[in-house]
Scaffold this active site. Sequence first.
Site, PDB file in Angstrom:
ATOM      1  N   HIS A   1       0.832  -1.202   0.000  1.00 50.42           N
ATOM      2  CA  HIS A   1       0.000   0.000   0.000  1.00 50.42           C
ATOM      3  C   HIS A   1       0.871   1.259   0.000  1.00 50.42           C
ATOM      4  O   HIS A   1       1.792   1.378   0.799  1.00 50.42           O
ATOM      5  CB  HIS A   1      -0.861  -0.055   1.268  1.00 50.42           C
ATOM      6  CG  HIS A   1      -1.859   1.032   1.419  1.00 50.42           C
ATOM      7  ND1 HIS A   1      -2.069   1.673   2.616  1.00 50.42           N
ATOM      8  CD2 HIS A   1      -2.732   1.592   0.550  1.00 50.42           C
ATOM      9  CE1 HIS A   1      -3.024   2.571   2.471  1.00 50.42           C
ATOM     10  NE2 HIS A   1      -3.450   2.540   1.232  1.00 50.42           N
TER      11      HIS A   1
ATOM     12  N   HIS B   1      -0.736  11.264  -1.614  1.00 47.82           N
ATOM     13  CA  HIS B   1      -2.064  10.858  -1.163  1.00 47.82           C
ATOM     14  C   HIS B   1      -2.920  12.044  -0.747  1.00 47.82           C
ATOM     15  O   HIS B   1      -4.074  12.154  -1.137  1.00 47.82           O
ATOM     16  CB  HIS B   1      -1.918   9.890   0.020  1.00 47.82           C
ATOM     17  CG  HIS B   1      -3.219   9.410   0.575  1.00 47.82           C
ATOM     18  ND1 HIS B   1      -3.946  10.136   1.504  1.00 47.82           N
ATOM     19  CD2 HIS B   1      -3.944   8.298   0.322  1.00 47.82           C
ATOM     20  CE1 HIS B   1      -5.050   9.475   1.800  1.00 47.82           C
ATOM     21  NE2 HIS B   1      -5.084   8.360   1.099  1.00 47.82           N
TER      22      HIS B   1
HETATM   23  O1  G3P Z   1      -6.410   1.730  -3.223  1.00 50.23           O
HETATM   24  C1  G3P Z   1      -6.595   1.242  -1.939  1.00 50.23           C
HETATM   25  C2  G3P Z   1      -6.339   2.310  -0.908  1.00 50.23           C
HETATM   26  O2  G3P Z   1      -5.133   2.955  -1.225  1.00 50.23           O
HETATM   27  C3  G3P Z   1      -7.445   3.307  -0.844  1.00 50.23           C
HETATM   28  O3  G3P Z   1      -7.306   4.159   0.240  1.00 50.23           O
HETATM   29  O4  G3P Z   1      -6.869   6.369   1.167  1.00 50.23           O
HETATM   30  O5  G3P Z   1      -5.074   4.681   1.143  1.00 50.23           O
HETATM   31  O6  G3P Z   1      -5.789   5.751  -0.970  1.00 50.23           O
HETATM   32  P1  G3P Z   1      -6.199   5.290   0.387  1.00 50.23           P
HETATM   33 MG    MG Z   2      -4.491   4.688  -2.367  1.00 50.89          MG
END
Ligand code: G3P
Ligand code: MG
Length: 246
Positions: A12, A54
């Site tokens: 992630h 992000h």
């Molecule tokens: O794509 C999965 C996840 O990354 C979505 O949440 O807020 O971490 O971008 P976020």
């Molecule tokens: Mg994400």
Amino acid sequence: MPCWPRPEVIAHRCGGALAPENTLAGLAIAARLGCRAVEFDVMLARDGVPVLIHDETLDRCASVAGRVVDLDGAQLMATDVGARFHAAFVGETIPGLDAALQRCRQLGLAANLEIKPAAGHEVATGRAVGRQLASLGPAGRPALLLSSFSAEALEAAAAEVDDIPRGWLAPAFSAGALDTATRLGCVSLHLAVEGLEAAHVAAARAVGLRVLVYTVNDPADARRLAGWGVSGVFTDRPDLLLDAIR
Ligand code: G3P
Ligand code: MG
């Protein structure tokens, strides 16, 4: 639709919790751990350059304040996002999308590119990402899956590049999420682990959608999801999950 033998462990925000998020250092760590896939977030700078970040502001990851949409790509790509994470990562800066894609190719990583538009910039962000990917062509890109919480962004990207699979990101399972994913021509539905049930996974798979789940950091959760037939888990702890389910 065949069930993959085990869910893909997707780091992630590049390297999960083991590196500053959305950085090239994270990609390197994910690859060294044995991940085959990563996820990262892409937003547009003021001058339309797609970069990996992000949040709409720099505050959380950088040591300076500022809004992404108020800064040019060159300024963002000179911004340190390593020091805030750990002194070992001083000098790690926000990558441009081009650099991240190139590094994924070098490292043999597949990438889930999450289009993360700043509010009000949905179409422009999807369009810019799609154009950049189209200009690279299949031979110039890593294996990719495009996703977004924004239907407008995903549609705009698809209008520019139609040969990259898409996933619909939803905060929770619903009939509406299934419909949206289908309407957008997605191959996958990406859902939060919180509140997710086996029946939700079965319902998505029944209409031909793979299910990818975020953010899964507990190996026991990953094993349970594997049993439900999910195709991938986004994790901040690829070190733990790779051992648990691969
Ligand atoms: O794509 C999965 C996840 O990354 C979505 O949440 O807020 O971490 O971008 P976020
Ligand atoms: Mg994400």
